[in-house]
Design a protein around this motif. Structure first.
Motif, PDB file in Angstrom:
ATOM      1  N   ALA A  29     -13.328  -1.027  -0.260  1.00  0.00           N
ATOM      2  CA  ALA A  29     -12.434  -0.555  -1.331  1.00  0.00           C
ATOM      3  C   ALA A  29     -12.631   0.937  -1.539  1.00  0.00           C
ATOM      4  CB  ALA A  29     -12.702  -1.312  -2.621  1.00  0.00           C
ATOM      5  N   THR A  92      -4.227   7.027   2.583  1.00  0.00           N
ATOM      6  CA  THR A  92      -3.518   6.228   3.586  1.00  0.00           C
ATOM      7  C   THR A  92      -2.137   5.821   3.092  1.00  0.00           C
ATOM      8  OG1 THR A  92      -5.652   5.367   4.293  1.00  0.00           O
ATOM      9  CG2 THR A  92      -3.702   4.170   5.032  1.00  0.00           C
ATOM     10  N   THR A  93      -2.074   5.381   1.839  1.00  0.00           N
ATOM     11  CA  THR A  93      -0.801   4.899   1.302  1.00  0.00           C
ATOM     12  C   THR A  93       0.256   5.991   1.408  1.00  0.00           C
ATOM     13  OG1 THR A  93      -1.985   3.459  -0.215  1.00  0.00           O
ATOM     14  CG2 THR A  93       0.318   3.933  -0.749  1.00  0.00           C
ATOM     15  N   HIS A 120      -2.131  -4.571   5.061  1.00  0.00           N
ATOM     16  CA  HIS A 120      -2.259  -4.235   3.638  1.00  0.00           C
ATOM     17  C   HIS A 120      -0.846  -3.954   3.106  1.00  0.00           C
ATOM     18  CE1 HIS A 120      -3.269  -1.524   0.249  1.00  0.00           C
ATOM     19  NE2 HIS A 120      -4.468  -2.077   0.265  1.00  0.00           N
ATOM     20  N   SER A 122       0.261  -1.558   1.704  1.00  0.00           N
ATOM     21  CA  SER A 122       0.660  -0.167   2.012  1.00  0.00           C
ATOM     22  C   SER A 122       1.381  -0.038   3.336  1.00  0.00           C
ATOM     23  CB  SER A 122      -0.566   0.741   2.136  1.00  0.00           C
ATOM     24  OG  SER A 122      -1.269   0.779   0.981  1.00  0.00           O
ATOM     25  N   ASN A 172      -8.598  -5.100   6.388  1.00  0.00           N
ATOM     26  CA  ASN A 172      -9.502  -4.995   5.243  1.00  0.00           C
ATOM     27  C   ASN A 172      -9.940  -6.360   4.736  1.00  0.00           C
ATOM     28  OD1 ASN A 172      -6.891  -5.573   4.233  1.00  0.00           O
ATOM     29  ND2 ASN A 172      -7.441  -4.805   2.215  1.00  0.00           N
ATOM     30  N   ASP A 197      -2.510   2.431  10.664  1.00  0.00           N
ATOM     31  CA  ASP A 197      -3.135   2.486   9.345  1.00  0.00           C
ATOM     32  C   ASP A 197      -4.640   2.495   9.598  1.00  0.00           C
ATOM     33  OD1 ASP A 197      -4.531   1.766   7.105  1.00  0.00           O
ATOM     34  OD2 ASP A 197      -3.199   0.126   6.516  1.00  0.00           O
ATOM     35  N   ALA A 199      -7.103   3.173   7.498  1.00  0.00           N
ATOM     36  CA  ALA A 199      -7.947   3.127   6.291  1.00  0.00           C
ATOM     37  C   ALA A 199      -9.295   2.476   6.575  1.00  0.00           C
ATOM     38  CB  ALA A 199      -7.223   2.376   5.174  1.00  0.00           C
ATOM     39  N   GLN A 200      -9.272   1.378   7.362  1.00  0.00           N
ATOM     40  CA  GLN A 200     -10.536   0.670   7.635  1.00  0.00           C
ATOM     41  C   GLN A 200     -11.039   0.962   9.048  1.00  0.00           C
ATOM     42  OE1 GLN A 200     -12.022  -0.744   5.217  1.00  0.00           O
ATOM     43  NE2 GLN A 200     -10.373  -1.030   3.733  1.00  0.00           N
ATOM     44  N   SER A 220      -7.905   7.532   4.542  1.00  0.00           N
ATOM     45  CA  SER A 220      -8.247   7.893   3.155  1.00  0.00           C
ATOM     46  C   SER A 220      -9.660   8.435   3.099  1.00  0.00           C
ATOM     47  CB  SER A 220      -8.203   6.657   2.246  1.00  0.00           C
ATOM     48  OG  SER A 220      -6.917   6.113   2.171  1.00  0.00           O
ATOM     49  N   HIS A 222     -11.626   8.648   0.469  1.00  0.00           N
ATOM     50  CA  HIS A 222     -12.563   7.915  -0.403  1.00  0.00           C
ATOM     51  C   HIS A 222     -13.172   6.702   0.286  1.00  0.00           C
ATOM     52  CE1 HIS A 222     -10.072   4.342  -1.597  1.00  0.00           C
ATOM     53  NE2 HIS A 222      -9.112   5.117  -1.133  1.00  0.00           N
ATOM     54  N   LYS A 223     -12.609   6.309   1.423  1.00  0.00           N
ATOM     55  CA  LYS A 223     -13.222   5.212   2.184  1.00  0.00           C
ATOM     56  C   LYS A 223     -14.162   5.761   3.259  1.00  0.00           C
ATOM     57  CE  LYS A 223      -9.228   2.139   1.692  1.00  0.00           C
ATOM     58  NZ  LYS A 223      -9.601   1.263   0.582  1.00  0.00           N
ATOM     59  N   ARG A 356     -15.766  -7.299  -3.830  1.00  0.00           N
ATOM     60  CA  ARG A 356     -14.380  -7.365  -4.289  1.00  0.00           C
ATOM     61  C   ARG A 356     -13.889  -8.818  -4.257  1.00  0.00           C
ATOM     62  NH1 ARG A 356      -8.719  -4.308  -2.670  1.00  0.00           N
ATOM     63  NH2 ARG A 356      -7.622  -5.515  -4.234  1.00  0.00           N
ATOM     64  N   CYS A 361      -4.784  -6.854  -1.704  1.00  0.00           N
ATOM     65  CA  CYS A 361      -3.502  -6.210  -1.383  1.00  0.00           C
ATOM     66  C   CYS A 361      -2.998  -6.669  -0.013  1.00  0.00           C
ATOM     67  CB  CYS A 361      -3.610  -4.685  -1.408  1.00  0.00           C
ATOM     68  SG  CYS A 361      -4.115  -4.053  -2.987  1.00  0.00           S
ATOM     69  N   ARG A 376     -15.109 -10.668  -1.096  1.00  0.00           N
ATOM     70  CA  ARG A 376     -15.299  -9.846   0.100  1.00  0.00           C
ATOM     71  C   ARG A 376     -16.516  -8.943  -0.065  1.00  0.00           C
ATOM     72  NH1 ARG A 376     -11.092  -5.231   1.214  1.00  0.00           N
ATOM     73  NH2 ARG A 376     -12.381  -4.311  -0.416  1.00  0.00           N
TER      74      ARG A 376
HETATM   75  N1  C6P Z   1      -7.762  -1.119   0.751  1.00  0.00           N
HETATM   76  C1  C6P Z   1      -9.394  -2.581  -0.263  1.00  0.00           C
HETATM   77  O1  C6P Z   1     -10.165  -2.901  -1.156  1.00  0.00           O
HETATM   78  P1  C6P Z   1      -5.459   3.854  -0.191  1.00  0.00           P
HETATM   79  O2  C6P Z   1      -5.403   3.025  -1.437  1.00  0.00           O
HETATM   80  O3  C6P Z   1      -4.202   4.637   0.046  1.00  0.00           O
HETATM   81  O4  C6P Z   1      -6.686   4.684  -0.075  1.00  0.00           O
HETATM   82  O5  C6P Z   1      -5.606   2.802   1.017  1.00  0.00           O
HETATM   83  C2  C6P Z   1      -4.670   1.779   1.170  1.00  0.00           C
HETATM   84  C3  C6P Z   1      -5.080   0.859   2.265  1.00  0.00           C
HETATM   85  C4  C6P Z   1      -4.301   0.797   3.402  1.00  0.00           C
HETATM   86  N2  C6P Z   1      -4.634   0.028   4.435  1.00  0.00           N
HETATM   87  C5  C6P Z   1      -5.752  -0.707   4.439  1.00  0.00           C
HETATM   88  C6  C6P Z   1      -6.098  -1.517   5.648  1.00  0.00           C
HETATM   89  C7  C6P Z   1      -6.588  -0.694   3.313  1.00  0.00           C
HETATM   90  O6  C6P Z   1      -7.698  -1.419   3.330  1.00  0.00           O
HETATM   91  C8  C6P Z   1      -6.239   0.083   2.196  1.00  0.00           C
HETATM   92  C9  C6P Z   1      -7.057   0.054   0.947  1.00  0.00           C
HETATM   93  C10 C6P Z   1      -8.653  -1.273  -0.380  1.00  0.00           C
HETATM   94  O7  C6P Z   1      -9.227  -3.268   0.733  1.00  0.00           O
HETATM   95  C11 C6P Z   1      -7.973  -1.149  -1.701  1.00  0.00           C
HETATM   96  S1  C6P Z   1      -6.682  -2.306  -1.906  1.00  0.00           S
END
Ligand code: C6P
Length: 404
Positions: A29, A92-93, A120, A122, A172, A197, A199-200, A220, A222-223, A356, A361, A376
Motif C-alpha cells: 500500500a 501510478t494512477t 487494480h 487504476s 497487488n 502498471d 506500481a508493484q 508511484s 510512495h511505494k 491491509r 482496489c 494482505r
Molecule cells: N495499490 C494497494 O494497497 P497509486 O495509488 O496511484 O499510488 O497506485 C495505484 C495502484 C496501481 N496499480 C497497482 C497494481 C497498485 O497496487 C496500486 C496501489 C495500493 O494495493 C493502494 S490501493
C-alpha cells in the motif's frame, strides 16, 4: 545486506502499536521512508523552496536543478534512453490516466484495449471512461487457478482493431509477476502498444524499459520508499510526440495566444502547472537508497521472507492463500477459514501488525476469486525473519478464535 543498519534508517520502525513493537506489513500500500528521504524533503522546504523552471533567481535555479537531477535518476533507474521520456506525475494512477486520456485520443470507436482480470482499479476505470467517451472496447485476459495470466487466451484476444494492452507488472493481490517482455512482443507483433502498471513492479524488481520493450511504464514513489504525491510515467518518445497534452496550463506551453497555442517540448508538454518539486527532488533520494541497497538484494530478501512466511502459514489450519504463481513477489493475500478479513485485520492491529484488508482496489479480481476481500501481508526491505515469525505466531493464536 545489513538489515539492522537498514532498519535504523527508518525512524517510524521504532514506534509501538498498542504497546507492541510495530510490525509493518503493508508495504504494497505504502512503504516507509528512510531518513535520507525525510531529510531531502526538509532540505527542499528549508533551503530551496522556490518555484521551478520559472525564475532567474538562485533559489529557483537550485529547486529546478534538484528536480531535473531527479528526472535523470529516474531515467537511469528505468534505463530509458532520454530524460524527455520521463514525466513526473502524482503517481501510478495519474500516469495511467494520462495514457488513457492522451493516447486514448488517438483511438477510434471500435478500437480495442486489452487489460487483465488481475488489474487494480487504476488500470481498469480509466479505460472504462475512455470506452464511454470514445466507444472503445475493453477486453479482459483471464487468470488460472494459481493466479497466472492465461497467455493463450491473451493471444486470442487480438484482432486487427487491438490498439493497446495495459497490464500490471505485478499484482497487488496475488503477487503474480507478469511476463511483460513476452506480452510486449506479442502486442507489438499485432501493431499494438503496451502500457505497464509498475506500481508493484518498480519497488521489487530491476526495471529496464528497453529490455521489456514496453511503450509506457507508470510507477508511484510512495511505494518505493519515497515521498507521497509523486510518480513517474515513462513513455516511448515517438509516442509521446504524437500524443496531445493531458492537461493545459503553465509549463506545458510553447506560446499562448488567442489565435492558437503551441506546446512545450517533451517532457514538459505533459507537466502542466507547478509540479510537486519537493516530492520530485526527494524521490531521487529514495531511488538512491534502493540503488545503494541494491534492487537485486531487495528482491532476494523479500523472496526469502515470502517463501518462509508462506511455508509457515500453510501449517495453520484453515489457511487459504490466494495467488501461488511461481516467481511471485512479496505479497501474501489470505483468509483464515471463513473468518472475515476485517476481523482478522483488527485482531492483528491490536497485536502490533499493520496489514491491509479488503478488496485492495481489485474488485473484478475478487469476483473471479469468489470472495469479498482478503487480508494482505506485504514485505519491504526492512522486514525481518523475526517479524515474520512473530506474525505467524500471532496468526496461530487468533486462528482458533476466528474460526469458532
Ligand atoms: N495499490 C494497494 O494497497 P497509486 O495509488 O496511484 O499510488 O497506485 C495505484 C495502484 C496501481 N496499480 C497497482 C497494481 C497498485 O497496487 C496500486 C496501489 C495500493 O494495493 C493502494 S490501493
Amino acid at each position: 545486506m545489513d538489515i539492522t543498519d537498514i532498519r535504523r534508517q527508518f525512524p517510524i520502525l521504532e514506534r509501538t502499536m498498542c504497546d507492541k513493537p510495530l510490525v509493518y506489513l503493508d508495504n504494497a500500500a505504502t512503504m516507509q521512508a528512510p531518513q535520507r528521504v525525510l531529510r531531502a524533503i526538509e532540505e527542499a522546504y528549508t533551503r530551496r523552496r522556490a518555484n521551478v523552471h520559472r525564475g532567474v533567481h538562485t533559489l529557483s535555479q537550485e529547486a529546478t536543478d534538484a528536480m531535473e537531477h531527479s528526472r535523470e535518476v529516474a531515467r537511469a533507474f528505468l534505463n530509458a534512453t532520454s530524460i524527455e521520456e520521463i514525466i513526473f506525475t502524482r503517481g501510478t494512477t495519474e500516469g495511467l490516466n494520462l495514457v488513457a486520456s492522451s493516447y486514448g485520443q488517438l483511438l477510434d470507436e471500435g478500437d480495442e484495449v486489452i487489460v487483465t482480470a488481475m488489474e487494480h482499479h487504476s488500470n481498469i476505470v480509466p479505460w472504462q471512461l475512455l470506452a464511454r467517451r470514445r466507444g472503445i472496447v475493453v477486453k479482459v485476459v483471464p487468470i488460472d487457478a494459481e493466479g497466472r495470466l492465461c497467455l493463450d487466451a491473451y493471444k486470442q484476444l487480438f484482432t486487427p482493431r487491438t490498439r493497446l494492452v495495459s497490464v500490471c507488472h505485478a499484482s497487488n493481490v496475488l503477487g503474480t509477476v507478469n511476463p511483460v517482455a513476452e506480452m510486449a512482443a506479442i502486442a507489438h507483433s499485432h501493431g499494438a502498444v503496451i502500457c505497464v502498471d509498475g506500481a508493484q513492479g518498480a519497488p521489487h524488481t530491476r526495471i529496464d524499459v528497453q529490455a521489456l520493450d514496453c511503450d509506457f511504464y507508470a510507477l508511484s514513489s510512495h511505494k518505493m520508499y519515497g515521498p507521497t504525491g509523486i510518480g513517474i510515467l515513462y513513455g516511448r518518445r515517438e509516442l509521446l510526440e504524437q500524443m496531445p497534452p493531458y492537461q493545459g496550463g503553465g509549463e506545458m506551453i510553447g506560446h499562448v495566444s488567442f489565435a492558437g497555442t503551441t506546446w512545450a517540448d517533451l517532457p514538459y508538454k505533459f507537466e502542466a502547472g507547478t509540479p510537486d518539486y519537493v516530492g520530485a527532488a526527494a524521490f531521487a533520494s529514495a531511488v538512491e537508497f534502493i540503488n545503494e541497497v541494491g534492487i537485486d538484494n531487495i528482491a532476494t530478501h523479500e523472496h526469502d521472507l515470502l517463501v518462509h512466511a508462506t511455508e509457515q502459514m500453510l501449517t495453520i489450519p484453515g489457511m487459504r492463500i490466494f495467488g501461488t504463481a511461481p516467481g511471485k513477489c512479496g505479497v501474501i493475500s489470505f483468509l483464515i477459514g471463513n473468518a472475515h478479513h476485517y476481523d482478522t485485520g483488527l485482531f492483528l492491529d491490536k497485536m502490533g501488525f499493520a496489514v491491509r484488508t479488503g478488496h485492495h482496489c481489485a474488485q473484478p479480481l475478487m469476483d473471479v476469486l469468489g470472495i469479498e476481500g482478503t487480508v494482505r501481508a506485504s514485505f519491504g526491505v526492512y522486514n525481518t525473519y523475526d517479524e515474520v515469525d512473530s506474525f505467524i505466531a500471532a496468526l496461530r493464536r487468533i486462528a482458533p478464535i476466528l474460526n469458532q
